[in-house]
Write an enzyme that holds these catalytic residues in place. Structure first.
Site, PDB file in Angstrom:
ATOM      1  N   HIS A 230       0.824  -1.222   0.000  1.00 22.15           N
ATOM      2  CA  HIS A 230       0.000   0.000   0.000  1.00 22.15           C
ATOM      3  C   HIS A 230       0.854   1.267   0.000  1.00 22.15           C
ATOM      4  O   HIS A 230       0.338   2.363  -0.215  1.00 22.15           O
ATOM      5  CB  HIS A 230      -0.991  -0.003   1.165  1.00 22.15           C
ATOM      6  CG  HIS A 230      -0.377   0.108   2.529  1.00 22.15           C
ATOM      7  ND1 HIS A 230      -1.144   0.249   3.662  1.00 22.15           N
ATOM      8  CD2 HIS A 230       0.921   0.084   2.965  1.00 22.15           C
ATOM      9  CE1 HIS A 230      -0.356   0.328   4.727  1.00 22.15           C
ATOM     10  NE2 HIS A 230       0.884   0.216   4.319  1.00 22.15           N
TER      11      HIS A 230
ATOM     12  N   GLU B 134      -3.079  -7.102   3.251  1.00 23.60           N
ATOM     13  CA  GLU B 134      -3.382  -5.679   3.078  1.00 23.60           C
ATOM     14  C   GLU B 134      -4.876  -5.428   3.244  1.00 23.60           C
ATOM     15  O   GLU B 134      -5.700  -6.350   3.116  1.00 23.60           O
ATOM     16  CB  GLU B 134      -2.973  -5.210   1.673  1.00 23.60           C
ATOM     17  CG  GLU B 134      -1.484  -5.204   1.398  1.00 23.60           C
ATOM     18  CD  GLU B 134      -0.801  -3.921   1.841  1.00 23.60           C
ATOM     19  OE1 GLU B 134      -1.464  -3.089   2.497  1.00 23.60           O
ATOM     20  OE2 GLU B 134       0.400  -3.754   1.534  1.00 23.60           O
TER      21      GLU B 134
ATOM     22  N   GLU C  81      -4.658   2.595  -0.453  1.00 24.50           N
ATOM     23  CA  GLU C  81      -5.388   1.367  -0.150  1.00 24.50           C
ATOM     24  C   GLU C  81      -6.222   1.031  -1.384  1.00 24.50           C
ATOM     25  O   GLU C  81      -6.716   1.923  -2.069  1.00 24.50           O
ATOM     26  CB  GLU C  81      -6.277   1.558   1.082  1.00 24.50           C
ATOM     27  CG  GLU C  81      -5.534   2.003   2.326  1.00 24.50           C
ATOM     28  CD  GLU C  81      -4.475   1.029   2.796  1.00 24.50           C
ATOM     29  OE1 GLU C  81      -4.507  -0.151   2.386  1.00 24.50           O
ATOM     30  OE2 GLU C  81      -3.606   1.436   3.588  1.00 24.50           O
TER      31      GLU C  81
END
Length: 353
Positions: free
Chosen positions: A259, A288, A318
């Site tokens: 990310h 993630e 993200e």
């Protein structure tokens, strides 16, 4: 018509209350940081979990009137509880722990103290004041606008901040791995060797090797990081650059690493990971956040983390399922799966060579 007017009126009243959350929005993290620096939770723990104001004041070197106000605020926020203890002459007020306050114990099993200290540090707070420049094509990203270099170059030049980053990432990794090992332990089935790419101080591998002692761990990170990482049974520290070559293993894992990088950089890193694992039977585990259409209890946290990426990285973000699908397939993986966890912000994305 009357119901519509009443609803609008109620919404306006709620807005006038809610706006104060943003006017005074920095207060919660500032006071919690103060509690960590004073080691209030640590002191309560060493005193059996309960302590009077006077004894706590003496232990943390903070005047009783000031400490009383700090504790009153923290109690209102769910940190600590206040109880009345009967004494020989008169009753006294004692403070006790809560599940939330226990997360502030610096060396606690589930401590998040280092993560709070990192995000509330002057170094990390400065870029938030330049967030509006994050969308500009002309100016530098927020972190670089404040510090003159990107986060990773800054960390390499400032060992104390680099250690703070590693400690904070260790907190997050410890909590995340606990959720994976509890809810999805089969992720590590059949793996004899595992390379943790960007593994920091080795927290992830220590958790994995402890739960799965048959796995040989390779903690792979920058030289200045692994040189100060603690030694551990079943773990080898290897220095290097994930954009160059990654040590070979049955599987690779990346926890809160991708990310930080752009799609193109993620694809490059994942290609190096694919080169490091066996063809047809190897896999890469990407741990993630996955921004989802359906809301859950961590939805707001994931969106907040995306803002952290905007403030602290150059092109990090993200990603949604579709965005993860893109980088995984572009890196040459033939198939992948996503396992969501009930008690974690992150999901486990498994990409197969």
């Amino acid at each position: 018509m009357g119901e519509v007017v009443k609803r609008i009126d109620d919404e306006e009243k709620q807005a006038k209350v809610k706006i104060w959350e943003y006017v005074l929005g920095f207060t919660p993290v500032a006071v919690v940081k103060c509690a960590i620096q004073l080691q209030i939770a640590d002191v309560l723990q060493t005193h059996g979990g309960a302590i009077t104001l006077d004894h706590l004041s003496a232990a943390v070197a903070c005047s009783p009137p000031v400490l009383h106000r700090i504790m009153r605020y923290l109690i209102n926020r769910g940190f600590f509880k206040q109880t009345l203890t009967a004494g020989e002459e008169e009753s006294s007020i004692s403070y006790t722990q809560t599940p939330l306050s226990k997360l502030l114990i610096k060396n606690g099993e589930n401590s998040m103290a280092a993560a709070i200290l990192l995000e509330s540090s002057p170094v990390m707070l400065g870029p938030w004041h330049k967030l509006s420049s994050g969308g500009s094509e002309k100016g530098p990203p927020p972190f670089e606008a404040v510090h003159g270099v990107d986060l990773w170059e800054y960390a390499s030049e400032n060992p104390a901040h680099s250690m703070l980053i590693d400690d904070a990432m260790g907190c997050i990794a410890r909590m995340t791995l606990a959720a994976i090992l509890d809810q999805y332990p089969e992720a590590f089935a059949g793996i004899r060797s595992l390379v943790d790419v960007g593994g920091g101080n080795g927290t992830t591998l220590r958790s994995v090797v402890k739960a799965c002692p048959w796995i040989r761990g390779i903690n792979f990170d920058r030289p200045q990081v692994v040189s100060v990482a603690p030694q551990g049974d079943g773990i080898e520290h290897v220095a290097g650059n994930m954009f160059d070559v990654i040590p070979k293993a049955d599987a690779a894992i990346l926890v809160s690493v991708l990310h930080d990088w752009s799609d193109e950089e993620c694809i490059e890193i994942l290609k190096k990971c694919r080169d490091a694992i066996p063809l047809n039977c190897g896999k890469v585990m990407i741990v993630e956040a996955v921004i989802q259409e359906k809301e859950d209890k961590y939805s707001d946290v994931r969106l907040a983390l995306d803002m952290v990426m905007l403030a602290h990285t150059q092109k990090g973000k993200e990603r949604t399922f579709k965005e993860w699908e893109y980088v995984v397939k572009q890196a040459g993986f033939t198939r992948f799966s996503v396992t969501n966890l009930d008690e974690a912000i992150a999901s486990v994305i498994e990409a197969y060579a």
